[in-house]
Design an enzyme around this catalytic site. Structure first.
Site, PDB file in Angstrom:
ATOM      1  N   GLY A  13      -7.349  -6.036  -2.879  1.00  0.00           N
ATOM      2  CA  GLY A  13      -6.301  -5.602  -2.096  1.00  0.00           C
ATOM      3  C   GLY A  13      -4.624  -6.929  -1.924  1.00  0.00           C
ATOM      4  N   ALA A  14      -4.732  -6.991  -3.045  1.00  0.00           N
ATOM      5  CA  ALA A  14      -4.029  -7.817  -4.030  1.00  0.00           C
ATOM      6  C   ALA A  14      -2.701  -6.893  -3.897  1.00  0.00           C
ATOM      7  CB  ALA A  14      -4.223  -8.596  -4.957  1.00  0.00           C
ATOM      8  N   SER A 142     -10.693  -8.080  10.954  1.00  0.00           N
ATOM      9  CA  SER A 142      -9.853  -7.940  12.407  1.00  0.00           C
ATOM     10  C   SER A 142      -9.861  -8.098  13.795  1.00  0.00           C
ATOM     11  CB  SER A 142      -9.715  -6.080  12.037  1.00  0.00           C
ATOM     12  OG  SER A 142      -8.677  -5.454  13.219  1.00  0.00           O
ATOM     13  N   TYR A 158     -12.878   1.969  12.061  1.00  0.00           N
ATOM     14  CA  TYR A 158     -12.383   1.281  11.706  1.00  0.00           C
ATOM     15  C   TYR A 158     -13.171  -1.030  11.803  1.00  0.00           C
ATOM     16  CZ  TYR A 158      -8.494  -2.384  10.711  1.00  0.00           C
ATOM     17  OH  TYR A 158      -7.980  -3.223  10.258  1.00  0.00           O
ATOM     18  N   ALA A 159     -12.726  -0.195  13.541  1.00  0.00           N
ATOM     19  CA  ALA A 159     -13.696  -1.686  14.603  1.00  0.00           C
ATOM     20  C   ALA A 159     -15.446  -1.747  13.998  1.00  0.00           C
ATOM     21  CB  ALA A 159     -13.599  -0.727  15.697  1.00  0.00           C
ATOM     22  N   ALA A 160     -16.148  -0.040  13.895  1.00  0.00           N
ATOM     23  CA  ALA A 160     -17.756  -0.284  13.961  1.00  0.00           C
ATOM     24  C   ALA A 160     -17.505  -0.939  11.992  1.00  0.00           C
ATOM     25  CB  ALA A 160     -18.185   0.358  13.355  1.00  0.00           C
ATOM     26  N   ALA A 161     -16.935  -1.067  11.116  1.00  0.00           N
ATOM     27  CA  ALA A 161     -16.466  -1.527  10.112  1.00  0.00           C
ATOM     28  C   ALA A 161     -16.432  -3.060   9.634  1.00  0.00           C
ATOM     29  CB  ALA A 161     -16.358  -0.691   8.695  1.00  0.00           C
ATOM     30  N   LYS A 162     -15.193  -3.306  10.353  1.00  0.00           N
ATOM     31  CA  LYS A 162     -15.149  -4.357  10.670  1.00  0.00           C
ATOM     32  C   LYS A 162     -16.053  -5.431  11.266  1.00  0.00           C
ATOM     33  CE  LYS A 162     -10.903  -4.597   8.380  1.00  0.00           C
ATOM     34  NZ  LYS A 162     -10.438  -4.741   7.027  1.00  0.00           N
TER      35      LYS A 162
HETATM   36  N1  LIG Z   1      -1.138  -5.346   9.052  1.00  0.00           N
HETATM   37  C1  LIG Z   1      -2.250  -6.512   9.945  1.00  0.00           C
HETATM   38  O1  LIG Z   1      -2.182  -6.125  11.117  1.00  0.00           O
HETATM   39  C2  LIG Z   1      -3.592  -6.612   9.966  1.00  0.00           C
HETATM   40  C3  LIG Z   1      -4.580  -7.193  11.058  1.00  0.00           C
HETATM   41  C4  LIG Z   1      -5.552  -7.220  11.254  1.00  0.00           C
HETATM   42  C5  LIG Z   1      -6.464  -6.501  10.161  1.00  0.00           C
HETATM   43  N2  LIG Z   1      -6.097  -6.447   8.698  1.00  0.00           N
HETATM   44  C6  LIG Z   1      -6.584  -6.374   7.530  1.00  0.00           C
HETATM   45  O2  LIG Z   1      -6.250  -6.795   6.044  1.00  0.00           O
HETATM   46  C7  LIG Z   1      -6.606  -5.761   5.067  1.00  0.00           C
HETATM   47  C8  LIG Z   1      -4.686  -6.051   4.192  1.00  0.00           C
HETATM   48  O3  LIG Z   1      -3.616  -5.421   5.621  1.00  0.00           O
HETATM   49  P1  LIG Z   1      -2.399  -5.090   5.324  1.00  0.00           P
HETATM   50  O4  LIG Z   1      -2.072  -5.331   6.423  1.00  0.00           O
HETATM   51  O5  LIG Z   1      -1.972  -5.863   3.712  1.00  0.00           O
HETATM   52  O6  LIG Z   1      -3.026  -3.848   4.151  1.00  0.00           O
HETATM   53  P2  LIG Z   1      -1.902  -2.618   3.351  1.00  0.00           P
HETATM   54  O7  LIG Z   1      -2.596  -1.604   3.422  1.00  0.00           O
HETATM   55  O8  LIG Z   1      -0.476  -2.833   2.645  1.00  0.00           O
HETATM   56  O9  LIG Z   1      -3.393  -3.518   1.796  1.00  0.00           O
HETATM   57  C9  LIG Z   1      -4.236  -3.113   1.524  1.00  0.00           C
HETATM   58  C10 LIG Z   1      -4.131  -2.784   0.540  1.00  0.00           C
HETATM   59  O10 LIG Z   1      -5.879  -2.222   0.694  1.00  0.00           O
HETATM   60  C11 LIG Z   1      -6.081  -1.835  -1.025  1.00  0.00           C
HETATM   61  N3  LIG Z   1      -6.761  -0.484  -0.817  1.00  0.00           N
HETATM   62  C12 LIG Z   1      -7.274   0.177  -0.228  1.00  0.00           C
HETATM   63  N4  LIG Z   1      -8.057   0.685  -0.078  1.00  0.00           N
HETATM   64  C13 LIG Z   1      -8.801   0.503  -1.488  1.00  0.00           C
HETATM   65  C14 LIG Z   1     -10.355   1.193  -2.258  1.00  0.00           C
HETATM   66  N5  LIG Z   1     -11.070   1.836  -2.366  1.00  0.00           N
HETATM   67  N6  LIG Z   1      -9.444   0.820  -3.710  1.00  0.00           N
HETATM   68  C15 LIG Z   1      -8.518  -0.562  -4.064  1.00  0.00           C
HETATM   69  N7  LIG Z   1      -7.867  -1.245  -3.164  1.00  0.00           N
HETATM   70  C16 LIG Z   1      -7.430  -0.936  -1.978  1.00  0.00           C
HETATM   71  C17 LIG Z   1      -4.879  -0.841  -0.856  1.00  0.00           C
HETATM   72  O11 LIG Z   1      -3.969   0.053  -1.955  1.00  0.00           O
HETATM   73  C18 LIG Z   1      -3.882  -1.742  -0.237  1.00  0.00           C
HETATM   74  O12 LIG Z   1      -3.268  -2.177  -1.633  1.00  0.00           O
HETATM   75  C19 LIG Z   1      -6.964  -4.599   6.283  1.00  0.00           C
HETATM   76  O13 LIG Z   1      -8.630  -5.115   5.255  1.00  0.00           O
HETATM   77  C20 LIG Z   1      -6.788  -4.453   7.241  1.00  0.00           C
HETATM   78  O14 LIG Z   1      -7.219  -3.883   8.121  1.00  0.00           O
HETATM   79  C21 LIG Z   1      -4.030  -6.089   8.417  1.00  0.00           C
END
Ligand SMILES: NC(=O)c1ccc[n+]([C@@H]2O[C@H](COP(=O)([O-])OP(=O)(O)OC[C@H]3O[C@@H](n4cnc5c(N)ncnc54)[C@H](O)[C@@H]3O)[C@@H](O)[C@H]2O)c1
Length: 250
Positions: A13-14, A142, A158-162
């Site tokens: 998710g970089a 999460s 989402y909650a179940a997966a996390k």
């Molecule tokens: N932002 C928040 O407030 C928050 C809160 C709790 C948890 N999270 C978790 O933190 C993580 C990052 O969140 P974020 O806000 O940066 O989200 P974001 O959507 O900005 O980034 C997520 C990244 O994951 C990539 N991705 C998703 N599915 C993919 C796949 N199948 N293959 C390759 N890449 C994939 C996307 O392309 C994206 O770049 C996530 O796991 C999210 O559930 C975020």
């Protein structure tokens, strides 16, 4: 002193909001970074941030839900980085869907996006870490896994997966502890990412009213918490789920 000097880190998710900040902070702390994401342009932008911090970058666009593709892409990153010391499983994301009308496809997609990809990437790095008898794995779960999401109705899949990510974290922490690999999770509450900019003032106030500190999470602070788990002081910390949520889940 840099806490990750010469460490080799892979971040999934970089290209995302949090993943890009984690990569940049890791680079500032001395790590060379490999990124995986679907979004090739976003990976390139993150690469610029890592290089601007003076560290090496390599990125591969891949669908993290595709097991075989992830094994290949990760092997390439490990080869180019010269090994792997740290994995941050950050890719993921929610989709609102009410349970009484949820399709099996939506359920499966959420499991794949938030749990399967943690298996796929972790499975790809673990043999190298076990062979080196050293490694740090940090999974981004999460607050939704801990508290059910509260403000966001329709977050069951989402909650179940996390919650699955948290279970995986604890079970794997026990499985690999004696071989020098630690496995921990972060459970963020709402972060101050660009995605929150579309909140109405009413929604923002409703959100802050549920957070005892009345603060959204700062992605740089989240990244620094991960640096702690990945760095020298984290050597004896494993199986932990660290809430970064201003007390929201209390
Ligand atoms: N932002 C928040 O407030 C928050 C809160 C709790 C948890 N999270 C978790 O933190 C993580 C990052 O969140 P974020 O806000 O940066 O989200 P974001 O959507 O900005 O980034 C997520 C990244 O994951 C990539 N991705 C998703 N599915 C993919 C796949 N199948 N293959 C390759 N890449 C994939 C996307 O392309 C994206 O770049 C996530 O796991 C999210 O559930 C975020």
């Amino acid at each position: 002193m840099a806490q990750l000097e010469s460490r080799r880190a892979i971040v999934t998710g970089a290209a995302g909001a949090l993943g890009a900040v984690i990569c940049e902070v890791f680079a500032r702390e001395g790590a060379n970074v490999g990124g995986l994401d679907l979004n090739a342009d976003g990976l390139a932008a993150t690469g610029e941030r890592v290089r601007a911090a003076g560290r090496e970058w390599t990125g591969t666009a891949v669908d993290l839900t595709d097991f075989d593709a992830v094994q290949d892409a990760t092997a390439g990153l490990i080869d180019r980085l010269g090994g792997v010391d740290v994995l941050v499983n950050c890719a993921g994301g929610g989709a609102v869907s009410f349970f009484h009308e949820m399709s099996p496809e939506t359920w499966r997609t959420q499991m794949a996006r938030n749990l399967d990809q943690v298996f796929n990437a972790t499975r790809a790095v673990l043999p190298s870490m076990l062979a080196a008898r050293s490694g740090r794995i940090i999974n981004i779960a999460s607050i939704a896994a801990v508290s059910g999401g509260r403000l966001v109705r329709g977050a069951t899949a989402y909650a179940a997966a996390k919650a699955g990510v948290i279970g995986l974290t604890k079970a794997l922490a026990i499985e690999v502890a004696e071989q020098g690999v630690t496995v921990n999770a972060i459970a963020p509450g709402a972060q101050a990412t660009p995605g929150r900019d579309k909140d109405t003032p009413e929604r923002r106030e409703a959100l802050l009213a549920q957070i005892p500190t009345r603060l959204l999470g700062n992605p740089e602070h989240l990244a620094e918490a991960i640096v702690f788990l990945a760095g020298p002081a984290g050597v004896n910390v494993t199986g932990v789920v660290l809430p970064l949520d201003g007390g929201h889940s209390i």
